[in-house]
Design a protein around this motif. Structure first.
Motif, PDB file in Angstrom:
ATOM      1  N   HIS A 107      -6.830 -15.084   1.610  1.00  0.00           N
ATOM      2  CA  HIS A 107      -7.736 -14.017   2.051  1.00  0.00           C
ATOM      3  C   HIS A 107      -9.208 -14.407   1.865  1.00  0.00           C
ATOM      4  CE1 HIS A 107      -9.053  -9.878   2.782  1.00  0.00           C
ATOM      5  NE2 HIS A 107      -9.855 -10.015   1.739  1.00  0.00           N
ATOM      6  N   TYR A 130       0.512  -2.010  -4.285  1.00  0.00           N
ATOM      7  CA  TYR A 130      -0.738  -2.240  -3.564  1.00  0.00           C
ATOM      8  C   TYR A 130      -1.262  -0.978  -2.895  1.00  0.00           C
ATOM      9  CZ  TYR A 130       0.079  -7.288  -3.959  1.00  0.00           C
ATOM     10  OH  TYR A 130       0.265  -8.561  -4.428  1.00  0.00           O
ATOM     11  N   ALA A 131      -2.577  -0.919  -2.774  1.00  0.00           N
ATOM     12  CA  ALA A 131      -3.215   0.039  -1.879  1.00  0.00           C
ATOM     13  C   ALA A 131      -3.233  -0.576  -0.491  1.00  0.00           C
ATOM     14  CB  ALA A 131      -4.639   0.336  -2.330  1.00  0.00           C
ATOM     15  N   GLU A 132      -3.155   0.263   0.500  1.00  0.00           N
ATOM     16  CA  GLU A 132      -3.134  -0.230   1.874  1.00  0.00           C
ATOM     17  C   GLU A 132      -4.427  -0.984   2.186  1.00  0.00           C
ATOM     18  OE1 GLU A 132      -2.477   1.469   6.439  1.00  0.00           O
ATOM     19  OE2 GLU A 132      -2.434   2.840   4.723  1.00  0.00           O
ATOM     20  N   GLY A 133      -4.266  -2.219   2.659  1.00  0.00           N
ATOM     21  CA  GLY A 133      -5.421  -3.010   3.072  1.00  0.00           C
ATOM     22  C   GLY A 133      -6.199  -3.645   1.941  1.00  0.00           C
ATOM     23  N   PRO A 137      -3.806  -6.057  -6.512  1.00  0.00           N
ATOM     24  CA  PRO A 137      -2.800  -5.027  -6.760  1.00  0.00           C
ATOM     25  C   PRO A 137      -3.075  -4.200  -7.998  1.00  0.00           C
ATOM     26  CG  PRO A 137      -2.047  -7.092  -7.671  1.00  0.00           C
ATOM     27  CD  PRO A 137      -3.399  -7.371  -7.053  1.00  0.00           C
ATOM     28  N   LYS A 152     -10.394   6.275  -3.249  1.00  0.00           N
ATOM     29  CA  LYS A 152      -9.609   5.991  -2.046  1.00  0.00           C
ATOM     30  C   LYS A 152      -8.520   4.957  -2.323  1.00  0.00           C
ATOM     31  CE  LYS A 152     -10.066   4.729   2.832  1.00  0.00           C
ATOM     32  NZ  LYS A 152     -11.015   4.353   3.921  1.00  0.00           N
ATOM     33  N   ILE A 153      -8.867   3.937  -3.105  1.00  0.00           N
ATOM     34  CA  ILE A 153      -7.881   2.899  -3.436  1.00  0.00           C
ATOM     35  C   ILE A 153      -6.816   3.469  -4.362  1.00  0.00           C
ATOM     36  CG2 ILE A 153      -7.570   0.651  -4.521  1.00  0.00           C
ATOM     37  CD1 ILE A 153     -10.429  -0.043  -3.702  1.00  0.00           C
ATOM     38  N   SER A 156      -4.294   5.571  -2.475  1.00  0.00           N
ATOM     39  CA  SER A 156      -3.363   4.757  -1.721  1.00  0.00           C
ATOM     40  C   SER A 156      -2.336   4.106  -2.644  1.00  0.00           C
ATOM     41  CB  SER A 156      -4.118   3.690  -0.928  1.00  0.00           C
ATOM     42  OG  SER A 156      -3.233   2.920  -0.148  1.00  0.00           O
ATOM     43  N   MET A 157      -2.768   3.675  -3.816  1.00  0.00           N
ATOM     44  CA  MET A 157      -1.843   3.110  -4.794  1.00  0.00           C
ATOM     45  C   MET A 157      -0.830   4.157  -5.246  1.00  0.00           C
ATOM     46  SD  MET A 157      -4.108   0.607  -7.258  1.00  0.00           S
ATOM     47  CE  MET A 157      -4.586  -1.034  -6.703  1.00  0.00           C
ATOM     48  N   ALA A 160       1.879   4.641  -2.911  1.00  0.00           N
ATOM     49  CA  ALA A 160       2.848   3.545  -2.928  1.00  0.00           C
ATOM     50  C   ALA A 160       3.884   3.714  -4.034  1.00  0.00           C
ATOM     51  CB  ALA A 160       2.119   2.212  -3.082  1.00  0.00           C
TER      52      ALA A 160
END
Length: 246
Positions: A107, A130-133, A137, A152-153, A156-157, A160
């Protein structure tokens, strides 16, 4: 029923929260999601970016509750020490995870530096999520979920990990507008609570166009018990309104 109850705590980590520079919204988000899942959030703590404080809080909470959710302190800077503290709390090493490192090398390519590589460190035995995008981790070790502090992260986590959480019977609630001052309903409300120890009855005063008013919130897992307590509260309010002019 008690054996079916799943409990949790939230540990917020960061000097910026304690100083007031960052207004936390993570705890409220997690609380709402846990309620939806039927998990009882019992405690929220905030600690500084100090390893002994993190370890002390984490060990106390993970021994007491089914799950602990931490937010903050897993970034690339020198004061992001949550991973170090978690590893030491569990008495394990903190190596660079080979999969995370490999992903980061692809990446970031030549932009991968020592700071970014800190986010590839995972306690031995940790499970990644993981959070999306997001390439870096979060991880689970034991009953502890370690998540990012950026809302936001973190959200998303949490999305998951939520499907894999053990859940319990959901708490149902009813809100009743008392149209009475809290002091007028306090004593009879306490008597109802004593008769129904498995039900939670909360009293929340506020002001509206009428002046002082109160919302009464009844919480129970058994819908029949919730209905019984609601009926008693409504009958109590009828009596209070007859004795005290609204």
């Amino acid at each position: 029923m008690a054996s079916d109850i799943v409990t949790a705590a939230v540990l917020l980590i960061g000097d910026e929260i304690l100083s007031g520079r960052t207004k936390d919204i993570n705890a409220g988000f997690i609380a709402e999601r846990l309620t939806e899942l039927g998990i009882d959030l019992k405690e929220i703590r905030v600690v500084a970016d100090e390893e002994p404080a993190i370890i002390e809080a984490l060990n106390a909470l993970r021994a007491r509750y089914t799950y602990v959710f931490t937010t903050g302190g897993i970034g690339p800077t020198h004061d992001d020490i949550t991973a170090d503290a978690v590893a030491n709390a569990f008495g394990v090493k903190l190596p660079i995870h080979p999969k995370v490192e490999a992903d980061m090398r692809i990446h970031f390519a030549d932009r991968l530096n020592e700071a970014r590589l800190r986010m590839a460190r995972v306690p031995e035995g940790g499970e990644l999520f993981y959070a999306e995008g997001i390439i870096a981790p979060g991880f689970r070790i034991g009953n502890v979920f370690v998540m990012a502090g950026v809302p936001k992260i973190m959200q998303s986590m949490f999305a998951a990990i939520a499907p894999g959480l053990k859940t319990g019977p959901k708490v149902l609630s009813e809100t009743i507008l008392a149209n009475a001052k809290e002091g007028d309903v306090g004593t009879p409300l306490g008597e109802i609570q004593k008769r129904h120890p498995e039900t939670s009855i909360g009293s929340y005063p506020f002001q509206d166009e009428r002046g002082h008013n109160t919302n009464l919130v009844i919480r129970a897992r058994d819908p029949d018990e919730l209905a019984r307590v609601k009926a008693e509260v409504l009958a109590m309010l009828d009596q209070v309104h007859a004795e005290v002019p609204v």
